[in-house]
Design a protein around this motif. Sequence first.
Motif, short mmCIF file in Angstrom:
data_model
loop_
_atom_site.label_atom_id
_atom_site.label_comp_id
_atom_site.label_asym_id
_atom_site.label_seq_id
_atom_site.Cartn_x
_atom_site.Cartn_y
_atom_site.Cartn_z
N PHE A 64 0.74 -1.19 -0.06
CA PHE A 64 -0.01 -0.05 0.12
C PHE A 64 0.97 1.39 0.06
O PHE A 64 0.64 2.41 0.61
CB PHE A 64 -0.90 0.03 1.30
N GLY A 65 2.03 1.26 -0.54
CA GLY A 65 2.92 2.30 -0.57
C GLY A 65 3.71 2.57 0.56
O GLY A 65 4.44 3.41 0.75
N LEU A 66 3.58 1.66 1.74
CA LEU A 66 4.21 1.83 2.88
C LEU A 66 5.34 0.88 3.00
O LEU A 66 5.41 -0.18 2.59
CB LEU A 66 3.30 1.45 4.31
N ASN A 67 6.32 1.26 3.67
CA ASN A 67 7.64 0.40 3.77
C ASN A 67 7.43 -0.66 4.71
O ASN A 67 6.93 -0.50 5.87
CB ASN A 67 8.87 1.36 4.39
N THR A 68 7.73 -1.77 4.38
CA THR A 68 7.29 -3.03 5.10
C THR A 68 8.19 -3.17 6.21
O THR A 68 7.97 -3.82 7.34
CB THR A 68 7.30 -4.28 4.35
N LEU A 69 9.28 -2.55 6.34
CA LEU A 69 10.26 -2.47 7.46
C LEU A 69 9.93 -1.53 8.69
O LEU A 69 9.98 -1.64 9.75
CB LEU A 69 11.68 -2.43 6.96
N THR A 70 9.67 -0.26 8.07
CA THR A 70 9.38 0.85 9.13
C THR A 70 7.99 1.24 9.26
O THR A 70 7.66 1.97 10.46
CB THR A 70 10.09 2.28 8.43
N GLU A 71 7.04 0.58 8.54
CA GLU A 71 5.54 0.93 8.68
C GLU A 71 4.83 -0.40 8.76
O GLU A 71 3.72 -0.29 8.41
CB GLU A 71 5.15 1.70 7.68
N SER A 72 5.42 -1.41 9.23
CA SER A 72 4.76 -2.77 9.17
C SER A 72 3.56 -2.75 9.93
O SER A 72 2.59 -3.33 9.68
CB SER A 72 5.87 -3.73 9.80
N LEU A 73 3.37 -1.98 11.15
CA LEU A 73 2.22 -2.04 12.06
C LEU A 73 0.98 -1.74 11.26
O LEU A 73 -0.03 -2.11 11.40
CB LEU A 73 2.54 -1.32 13.23
N GLU A 74 1.40 -0.51 10.52
CA GLU A 74 0.20 0.03 9.88
C GLU A 74 -0.19 -0.84 8.61
O GLU A 74 -1.53 -1.15 8.30
CB GLU A 74 0.57 1.41 8.92
N ALA A 143 -8.09 -14.56 9.27
CA ALA A 143 -7.37 -13.68 8.20
C ALA A 143 -8.34 -12.76 7.72
O ALA A 143 -7.99 -11.83 7.25
CB ALA A 143 -6.98 -14.61 7.27
N LEU A 144 -9.74 -13.33 7.60
CA LEU A 144 -10.74 -12.67 6.93
C LEU A 144 -11.50 -11.59 7.74
O LEU A 144 -12.32 -10.45 7.10
CB LEU A 144 -11.75 -13.34 6.14
N SER A 145 -11.66 -11.96 9.26
CA SER A 145 -12.73 -11.21 9.86
C SER A 145 -12.54 -9.72 10.21
O SER A 145 -13.48 -9.24 10.30
CB SER A 145 -12.78 -11.99 11.04
N HIS A 146 -11.24 -9.29 10.04
CA HIS A 146 -11.09 -7.79 10.33
C HIS A 146 -11.42 -7.11 8.99
O HIS A 146 -10.87 -5.78 8.84
CB HIS A 146 -9.77 -7.56 11.11
N ASN A 147 -11.85 -7.79 7.93
CA ASN A 147 -12.04 -7.13 6.52
C ASN A 147 -10.95 -6.55 5.94
O ASN A 147 -10.86 -5.24 5.98
CB ASN A 147 -12.97 -6.23 6.95
N PRO A 148 -9.75 -7.15 5.78
CA PRO A 148 -8.36 -6.63 5.26
C PRO A 148 -8.48 -6.32 3.84
O PRO A 148 -9.65 -6.72 3.10
CB PRO A 148 -7.51 -7.94 5.28
N ASP A 149 -7.66 -5.45 3.23
CA ASP A 149 -7.48 -5.11 1.80
C ASP A 149 -6.73 -5.99 1.25
O ASP A 149 -6.88 -6.01 -0.13
CB ASP A 149 -7.08 -3.67 1.89
N LEU A 150 -5.70 -6.58 1.90
CA LEU A 150 -5.05 -7.68 1.31
C LEU A 150 -4.96 -8.87 1.86
O LEU A 150 -4.84 -8.87 3.25
CB LEU A 150 -3.64 -7.01 1.11
N LEU A 151 -5.05 -10.16 1.31
CA LEU A 151 -4.62 -11.52 1.87
C LEU A 151 -3.32 -11.89 1.49
O LEU A 151 -3.14 -11.98 0.51
CB LEU A 151 -5.85 -12.30 1.63
N ILE A 152 -2.51 -12.38 2.44
CA ILE A 152 -1.27 -12.95 2.29
C ILE A 152 -1.34 -14.48 2.64
O ILE A 152 -1.65 -14.54 3.94
CB ILE A 152 -0.02 -12.42 3.01
N LEU A 153 -1.46 -15.40 1.67
CA LEU A 153 -1.92 -16.90 2.02
C LEU A 153 -0.53 -17.70 1.97
O LEU A 153 0.04 -17.66 0.70
CB LEU A 153 -2.72 -17.23 1.35
N ASP A 154 -0.30 -18.40 2.67
CA ASP A 154 1.18 -19.48 2.59
C ASP A 154 0.50 -20.86 2.57
O ASP A 154 0.04 -21.17 3.70
CB ASP A 154 1.85 -19.12 3.44
N GLU A 155 0.07 -21.62 1.37
CA GLU A 155 -0.38 -22.98 1.33
C GLU A 155 -1.63 -22.95 2.10
O GLU A 155 -1.68 -23.76 3.30
CB GLU A 155 0.79 -23.86 1.98
N PRO A 156 -2.71 -22.07 1.78
CA PRO A 156 -3.83 -21.89 2.55
C PRO A 156 -4.85 -22.95 2.49
O PRO A 156 -5.81 -23.27 3.69
CB PRO A 156 -4.70 -20.73 1.98
#
Lengths: 296, 270
Positions: A64-74, A143-156
């Motif tokens: 989402f244009g946010l750095n995964t290292l420094t803005e991971s929480l968001e 993974a879905l209940s908080h209504n995310p914008d992106l799903l990252i699935l590892d062997e789901p």
Amino acid sequence: MAAVINTFSLTKFYGQSRGIQAIELEVEKGEIFGFLGPNGAGKTTLIRLLLGLLKPTSGSSEIFGLNTLTESLEIRRRVGYISGDLSLFESMKGRGLINLLNSFHKNHSPRLDELALQLDLDLDGPIRAYSRGMKQKLAIIQALSHNPDLLILDEPTTGLDPLMQQQFYDIMRDFKAAGKTIFLSSHILPEVEHICDRIGIVKEGILIDVENVADLKRNKIRRLQIVLNRDVQAEDFDLEGVEILAIDGRKAEMVVRGHPKMILDHLSNLPIEDFVFPEASLEETFLQFYETGSPS
Amino acid sequence: MLLYFSTIKLSRTALFTWSIIIWIYSFLVAYMYNSIKDTTEMENLIDVIPDHLKAAMGTAGDIDVFIDGIMDPNYFITQEYLAWLPLMLAIFSVFYCGGIISREAERGTLDLLLSQPLARKNLILCKLAAFLTMVILLLIFSCIGISLGLLIIGTSINIGHLFLAHITIGLLIFSVSAYCTLLSCISMDPRHSIAYAGAITSGMYILNFMVPTLGSFKWVANLSLFHHLNIFNTLSSGTTNWNGSVVYISTGALCLVLALLIFERRDLNY
């Protein structure tokens, strides 16, 4: 379309061991992107980097244009994740776990019971009494209940029976239809072929190709078995994109690359007694990728 | 907050077991005082114990006080109970905090938690706060157990001093739990982190016992956190070893800050 995931020469080494090397990837909003590779290829490393669980050796990545290292929480506020190595708090109840995890999102989703009903899971049972498939359903719900914008699935779909897999695919399609994005890591080719729009293929930590599934299907390799009413000659199939694997009297087996029209036209000129031309699978194409680094 | 309460809830069996042990132990020790408080034979018995054995009993340096004051309820409670309470709680800390992060990593639940919008520092602080809450509950049970035991046999000690002694023990346990947490953040294998925490804790406890044998190297005993406890003085006169309290708070704070920094910066790869 706007990119949801961007990686810029993302590299991770574990000491001297290779994780991933110089991955350049762009996943667009609203697509289902499959990240395909054998075990140990670096799929989970990339996912852990995206979630901020690992620090890159070099390069960077954005969600989402946010750095995964420094803005991971968001980022994690807007992401749902299912780990390939599923572990839950066994002594909790299903609903308790989901409520705990949702408390970090400050969002107790009204979708909880709807999803549980859809996946046929009793949330009020203790997790330790759940089967592997039930735990996987719970992981999907969390993974879905908080209504995310992106799903990252590892062997789901590990542990889900075929019926539940289909329901899972339906949920994924609904998710995509809502304009949301899915990043799916898998080594199950039919699954990827079934639901993904694009595929990134990773081999020994290096992203060797990104293809549209539709293009891959058009170009993929098919096996053809034919029986003529006379002995087969090698010259009978001296065509571009056709490679004879074996000739046994009146029978022959070959692989055919590209669109099937050419070979079908050619077959109509031969004294065909029988033939088997099974539905194309990506498997041959991917095996080719892993052997040569290209689909042809 | 839900993580804090869930952590306590998930540890309820351990909390319940430790509460019962501490409550019964403290109550029985206090109640037992009734059987020796008027016995003069005790002094004769202690007189004939060899000095090195007295040292091994943890009475080194305080032998005279020990002989003269064995009939004093403050001394009895200190020797028979409060001298052991820090060790019991330290063992609890080693097993709980030594695996506070590494155990989650081994179970795989660390990924589940940290894939949520939960800051790593909040995870540590929440879990440590839950542990310290349990320690406070155990200390309260201990105070109640002693007070009730002594009340039944009609003996009284200063409740304020007893409370102060428990606060000092609480500070010691804070520092122990902080270095155990630090070790848990360094090694993601709970077997290793608990073993290191156990080795350091038992090393410090043994070092404190060896004080009489250290001769001119007695200063080494300052390296033991247990050495800074003087529970008898606190219990009998209400005086506190402020230097010891400063050591506990500063050691605990330093280890906690290091744990937060290390955990924040490290790869979660196991």
